[in-house]
Design an enzyme around this catalytic site. Structure first.
Site, PDB file in Angstrom:
ATOM      1  N   GLY A 168      -3.177  -7.036   6.521  1.00 24.76           N
ATOM      2  CA  GLY A 168      -3.986  -5.913   6.995  1.00 24.76           C
ATOM      3  C   GLY A 168      -5.458  -6.227   7.067  1.00 24.76           C
TER       4      GLY A 168
ATOM      5  N   GLU B 237       3.506 -13.029   5.776  1.00 22.23           N
ATOM      6  CA  GLU B 237       4.508 -11.962   5.771  1.00 22.23           C
ATOM      7  C   GLU B 237       5.952 -12.442   5.743  1.00 22.23           C
ATOM      8  OE1 GLU B 237       0.716 -10.232   7.204  1.00 22.23           O
ATOM      9  OE2 GLU B 237       1.821 -12.069   7.635  1.00 22.23           O
TER      10      GLU B 237
ATOM     11  N   ASP C  56       2.156  -9.058  11.447  1.00 29.67           N
ATOM     12  CA  ASP C  56       1.890  -7.907  12.309  1.00 29.67           C
ATOM     13  C   ASP C  56       0.382  -7.738  12.544  1.00 29.67           C
ATOM     14  OD1 ASP C  56       1.440  -7.052   9.649  1.00 29.67           O
ATOM     15  OD2 ASP C  56       2.004  -4.990  10.106  1.00 29.67           O
TER      16      ASP C  56
END
Length: 359
Positions: free
Chosen positions: A115, A138, A146
């Protein structure tokens, strides 16, 4: 809004975003995402604000990712609405940063993962220091890279993005610059002075348009520029390109096994510790993302996120790495060869129209 883990400060013509959860390595929560998005919209309309900066509190991290433990608890407590809301609003913020009409400067002084990448890499400027440690790890928790990884990873030189997305390899400042993840380098000790210089800069001396403001920002960043040394990736580029090219993940693993080089052995060791399903999804994500714009990619990634949170590997990966910390995940598949391509394709299928990501 420090009570939600983020503070906003106006310093001259600079709107400063301070991620303020140092004990949690400034990991993003949903209230932080919402607060940042709201404040950015206010500053977008404020003519007194010329640029934005974003930095992390403490000495260790810019932002080490999303609040994975919170998402684990949401899954454990059967709260799918939070799993929808977090990824939906995080990805919307990622896209908003990419089209923001004022330059954003991210100061990546420390750990940058997940993030934290999403709230930095889509802005105009990303400044690394000798303390920077970047990774998209991840696949090691049964997820995929992502926050736009499907967009920016395939746009790294050659197959470096595929290598980073699959292995979760860690990069220092020089490699971040080489790969295009960072735009400028500075010394960690100079970051406070850099921020102060930005605060006193005359951003409008050449006009108020975006390009004119960027010229002033770049002058300041060049003033604090510092050589970060040689990039290891530069010497590994040819091997990475030869191994990670192609349209089949199983062939990548075969090439690594056949190579026998130190690089290949290390990469294979990393891949063998990852979720086989996450690796298969990530491989397809990065290949698909090469042909998408960021908005299209984030819509694809939202579909992936909502399927991933329903599968056992993410829950098991977070348990092994974050909760119990035994680092011994029991993945749903023994290896990539056991993953059914039809199951991988199902992750990418459209959601019901009302659940698709709107940007």
């Amino acid at each position: 809004m420090s009570d939600v883990g983020v503070e906003f400060v106006v310093n001259g013509a600079v709107g400063e975003i301070h991620l303020n959860r140092p004990k949690a390595l400034n990991a993003l929560t949903l209230p932080m995402v919402d607060a940042i998005h709201h404040q950015m919209r206010l500053w977008e309309k404020d003519d007194a604000i010329a640029i934005l900066t974003i930095e992390g509190a403490g000495e260790k991290a810019f932002c080490a990712g999303g609040d994975i433990r919170g998402l684990y608890d949401a899954r454990k407590n059967d709260a799918p609405e939070l799993l929808d809301a977090f990824y939906r609003r995080e990805y919307q913020l990622n896209h908003y940063m990419s089209v923001y009409p004022k330059p954003c400067v991210a100061l990546l002084d420390g750990i940058v993962m997940g993030g934290g990448v999403g709230v930095s890499v889509h802005g105009r400027y990303r400044v690394v220091t000798e303390k920077t440690m970047f990774a998209m790890p991840e696949t090691g928790i049964g997820f995929f890279p992502d926050v736009g990884g499907g967009y920016f990873l395939p746009r790294c030189p050659g197959e470096i993005g595929m290598y980073l997305g699959l292995t979760g390899a860690r990069l220092g400042a020089a490699d971040c610059l080489y790969s295009g993840i960072a735009t400028h380098g500075a010394q960690s000790v100079d970051v406070p002075s850099l921020i102060s210089t930005l605060a006193t800069a005359d951003f409008y001396k050449n006009g108020k348009d975006y390009g004119a403001v960027c010229t002033v920002v770049e002058g300041v960043l060049d003033q604090y520029s510092h050589d970060q040394g040689d990039a290891a990736l530069a010497g590994q580029q040819n091997e990475i390109d030869a191994i990670f090219a192609g349209e089949a993940l199983i062939n990548v693993l075969k090439k690594l096994e056949e190579s026998g080089s130190e690089f290949s052995n290390n990469a294979l060791k990393m891949l063998n510790s990852k979720s086989p399903m996450a690796l298969a999804v990530t491989f397809k994500q990065i290949r698909e993302g090469a042909g998408l714009d960021l908005a299209e990619d984030l819509k694809m990634e939202f579909r992936l996120s909502q399927r991933m949170v329903e599968k056992p590997d993410l829950f098991e990966g977070v348990r092994a790495v974050i909760v119990d910390k035994d680092h011994n995940p029991r993945w749903a598949h023994g290896d990539v060869g056991q993953v059914d391509p039809r199951d991988v394709d199902a992750f990418f299928a459209p959601l019901p129209a009302a659940r698709e990501l709107a940007i």
